[in-house]
Design a protein around this motif. Structure first.
Motif, PDB file in Angstrom:
ATOM      1  N   THR A  66      41.480  15.040  -8.502  1.00 55.79           N
ATOM      2  CA  THR A  66      42.013  14.986  -7.060  1.00 55.79           C
ATOM      3  C   THR A  66      42.880  13.933  -6.886  1.00 55.79           C
ATOM      4  OG1 THR A  66      39.686  14.925  -6.060  1.00 55.79           O
ATOM      5  CG2 THR A  66      40.601  17.044  -5.709  1.00 55.79           C
ATOM      6  N   CYS A  70      31.663  13.813  -0.425  1.00 52.25           N
ATOM      7  CA  CYS A  70      32.227  15.133  -0.167  1.00 52.25           C
ATOM      8  C   CYS A  70      33.445  15.226  -1.288  1.00 52.25           C
ATOM      9  CB  CYS A  70      32.308  15.565   0.968  1.00 52.25           C
ATOM     10  SG  CYS A  70      30.799  16.089   1.943  1.00 52.25           S
ATOM     11  N   GLN A  71      34.422  14.309  -1.705  1.00 48.96           N
ATOM     12  CA  GLN A  71      35.515  14.116  -2.712  1.00 48.96           C
ATOM     13  C   GLN A  71      34.845  14.685  -4.242  1.00 48.96           C
ATOM     14  OE1 GLN A  71      38.873  12.738  -2.179  1.00 48.96           O
ATOM     15  NE2 GLN A  71      40.205  12.788  -3.602  1.00 48.96           N
ATOM     16  N   SER A 129      33.421  18.104  -4.541  1.00 49.93           N
ATOM     17  CA  SER A 129      34.017  18.986  -4.600  1.00 49.93           C
ATOM     18  C   SER A 129      34.757  19.254  -5.890  1.00 49.93           C
ATOM     19  CB  SER A 129      35.482  18.829  -3.256  1.00 49.93           C
ATOM     20  OG  SER A 129      34.268  19.016  -2.053  1.00 49.93           O
ATOM     21  N   THR A 130      35.578  18.188  -6.511  1.00 47.40           N
ATOM     22  CA  THR A 130      35.774  17.862  -7.265  1.00 47.40           C
ATOM     23  C   THR A 130      34.940  18.471  -8.657  1.00 47.40           C
ATOM     24  OG1 THR A 130      37.064  16.035  -6.580  1.00 47.40           O
ATOM     25  CG2 THR A 130      37.157  16.664  -9.196  1.00 47.40           C
ATOM     26  N   SER A 153      30.564  24.657   2.220  1.00 47.40           N
ATOM     27  CA  SER A 153      32.002  24.608   2.452  1.00 47.40           C
ATOM     28  C   SER A 153      32.010  22.911   3.616  1.00 47.40           C
ATOM     29  CB  SER A 153      32.837  25.200   2.759  1.00 47.40           C
ATOM     30  OG  SER A 153      32.163  26.036   3.986  1.00 47.40           O
ATOM     31  N   HIS A 154      32.557  22.569   3.223  1.00 46.50           N
ATOM     32  CA  HIS A 154      32.662  21.699   5.171  1.00 46.50           C
ATOM     33  C   HIS A 154      33.541  21.846   6.027  1.00 46.50           C
ATOM     34  CE1 HIS A 154      33.826  18.472   1.800  1.00 46.50           C
ATOM     35  NE2 HIS A 154      33.378  18.042   2.084  1.00 46.50           N
ATOM     36  N   SER A 177      39.494  20.568   3.716  1.00 46.39           N
ATOM     37  CA  SER A 177      40.059  19.267   3.090  1.00 46.39           C
ATOM     38  C   SER A 177      41.175  19.426   2.454  1.00 46.39           C
ATOM     39  CB  SER A 177      38.505  19.419   2.379  1.00 46.39           C
ATOM     40  OG  SER A 177      37.390  19.085   2.388  1.00 46.39           O
ATOM     41  N   ILE A 186      41.955  19.296  -1.225  1.00 45.49           N
ATOM     42  CA  ILE A 186      41.410  20.479  -2.574  1.00 45.49           C
ATOM     43  C   ILE A 186      41.486  21.831  -1.695  1.00 45.49           C
ATOM     44  CG2 ILE A 186      39.331  20.505  -1.569  1.00 45.49           C
ATOM     45  CD1 ILE A 186      38.534  20.561  -5.079  1.00 45.49           C
ATOM     46  N   ASP A 221      36.373  22.781  -2.661  1.00 41.94           N
ATOM     47  CA  ASP A 221      35.411  22.451  -1.623  1.00 41.94           C
ATOM     48  C   ASP A 221      33.607  22.300  -1.335  1.00 41.94           C
ATOM     49  OD1 ASP A 221      35.484  24.222   0.759  1.00 41.94           O
ATOM     50  OD2 ASP A 221      34.788  22.850   1.806  1.00 41.94           O
TER      51      ASP A 221
END
Length: 479
Positions: free
Chosen positions: A218, A286-287, A290-291, A308-309, A313, A316, A321
């Motif tokens: 990402t 959170c990135q 998520s990655t 999930s958020h 996002s 992604i 995510d």
């Protein structure tokens, strides 16, 4: 000696014995508790009912403070909170035995010693096992220290050894509580048991780091207001990099990354609180989660815990995510592969995050696609900001629609097996947010954008965005 003399001697002797007996009788205690007796370093007042006096002391001593400690943690509580109190019946029974049991000479001696203040009957203590155990279990999280697995620092080519953790030994600590004397400012040493890590240094050589099971990348920005996110991404990635999972092991993102605090290396960056963006420690974490989740999905690993958020996002696709907050919401990944794997999280470029699952060749071809099942329009929200100069307006947040999507994952294993699964992700609409000066006419704002369904005007001080968030904690999560 003649008979009359013998009778006289016997008579005199008998009279003396009777007199001595009468004297002893008067010297022995007549009341249930010997006069002047001290109980628990306090004298029983004359005329007081012993049972009632002890019951009052029991009630008062429930508020006595006890300290409980292990290593770097020290806690305080009252004896009552810990389930400890005076055993009135046992203490009273011990007090009643003084001067009332055994030969008369012993009873006489104890009565005299009591009157001189030389005898103290210690308080007997009782522990409510159920209440004390529940009390200790409430303390357990404050004592707990998670073990740290050994890991490889691939960038610096070094092995970082494991560290054992600890957990409160409730039963042994309960025994220490029972054995206490419960005096003023008592200190109870809590007992702990060792919690062993799953991965030791010796296990590091078992992972083939030359082969990649799966990977995902990402991108992010690192300049201006994005600098905080970039720093948090690097920090969180470094904390999971080199983590090894043996077959069957489960990885916890929160356990490895820890609290999103300045002390733990995080800084302030944009996060989500409710449906608005706010500043908070840990934005960007959170990135990383998520990655990692996307890499694990394409590696055909199992994910027992993922959320999930609340909004899509930008970095992604929807459905890939993984939202994390500390300590409430976690990402957990289980190694379902037949060999140990390593998580390699690093930045191949200054603005690229890459997560690799190392340890073997890909075991399957994995495809992921999503289908939107429902879409929600958003609103425009207006806050009046007194700090804005006359006529000023600022768009604080861009609006976005909400979506209910379903992910479909198909897995075709190299050995011919195939499986499919699906899961849902719910993304709520995010309002378009404007900040305006007190004199600004909301009618002068641009026309509502597409998918904006209404306008919500709030007075100053009602903005959720005004409250700083605690970086992935207390309901706020990183973007």
């Amino acid at each position: 000696m003649d008979t009359r003399a013998l009778v006289l001697v016997l008579a005199l002797g008998g009279s003396a014995g009777v007199g001595a007996a009468v004297g002893v009788h008067h010297a022995l205690p007549a009341s249930p508790v010997v006069r002047g007796l001290s109980v628990g370093e306090r004298f029983l007042p004359d005329g007081a009912a012993p049972a009632a006096w002890l019951a009052a002391r029991r009630d008062a001593l429930r508020e006595r403070v006890v300290r409980l400690r292990h290593d770097d943690v020290e806690l305080t509580a009252t004896l009552g909170e810990a389930g400890v109190e005076v055993d009135v019946d046992e203490t009273l029974a011990a007090a009643l035995r003084v001067g009332h049991e055994g030969p008369w000479a012993r009873r006489l001696r104890e009565a005299r010693q009591a009157r001189r203040g030389e005898i103290d009957v210690p308080l007997a203590w009782a522990v409510d096992e159920q209440r004390a155990r529940a009390f200790l279990e409430r303390l357990a999280p404050q004592i707990y220290r998670a073990p740290v697995d050994a890991r490889l620092d691939l960038a610096n080519r070094r092995k970082i050894p494991e560290q054992a953790g600890r957990a409160l030994d409730v039963e042994a600590s309960l025994a220490a509580l029972r054995a206490g004397e419960h005096g003023d400012e008592e200190l109870i040493e809590l007992a702990v048991r060792q919690v062993l890590p799953q991965v030791e240094v010796a296990d590091l050589v078992s992972v083939d780091v030359t082969r990649v099971v799966a990977a995902y990348e990402t991108k992010f920005k690192q300049l201006g207001k994005e600098a905080g996110r970039a720093r948090n991404i690097r920090n969180a990635a470094s904390k999971i990099d080199g983590t090894i999972l043996a077959p069957g092991d489960t990885f916890s993102f929160n356990a490895h990354v820890g609290p999103r605090t300045a002390k733990n290396g995080f800084t302030i960056a944009p996060e989500i609180l409710g449906d608005e963006t706010v500043p908070g420690y840990g934005g960007g974490t959170c990135q990383v989660s998520s990655t990692l989740y996307a890499a694990s999905l394409f590696g055909a690993l199992d994910t027992p815990d993922r959320q999930s958020h609340s909004r899509p996002s930008a970095y992604i696709p929807m459905g890939l995510d993984a939202m994390v907050t500390y300590p409430e919401s976690d990402l957990k990944i289980r190694n379902t592969l037949p060999f140990p794997i390593m998580i390699h999280a690093y930045l191949p470029e200054p603005t690229v995050l890459r997560v690799e699952i190392l340890g073997g060749d890909p075991v399957a071809e994995v495809e992921h696609h999503v289908s939107a099942e429902h879409t929600d329009d958003f609103i425009r929200r207006i806050y009046v900001k007194s700090e804005l100069s006359e006529g000023k307006v600022k768009r604080h947040q861009k609006g976005s629609c909400g979506y209910d999507v379903r992910s479909f994952v198909s897995i075709r294993y190299k050995d011919g097996r195939a499986s499919e699964r699906s899961y849902s992700s719910e993304y709520k609409p995010a309002p378009e947010v404007f900040w305006v000066a007190p004199d600004y006419d909301p009618q002068a704002l641009p026309a509502l954008p597409e998918h904006a369904k209404a306008v919500e005007e709030l007075r100053e001080g009602e903005a959720a965005a005004e409250a700083p968030a605690a970086g992935g904690q207390g309901g706020a999560y990183s973007m």
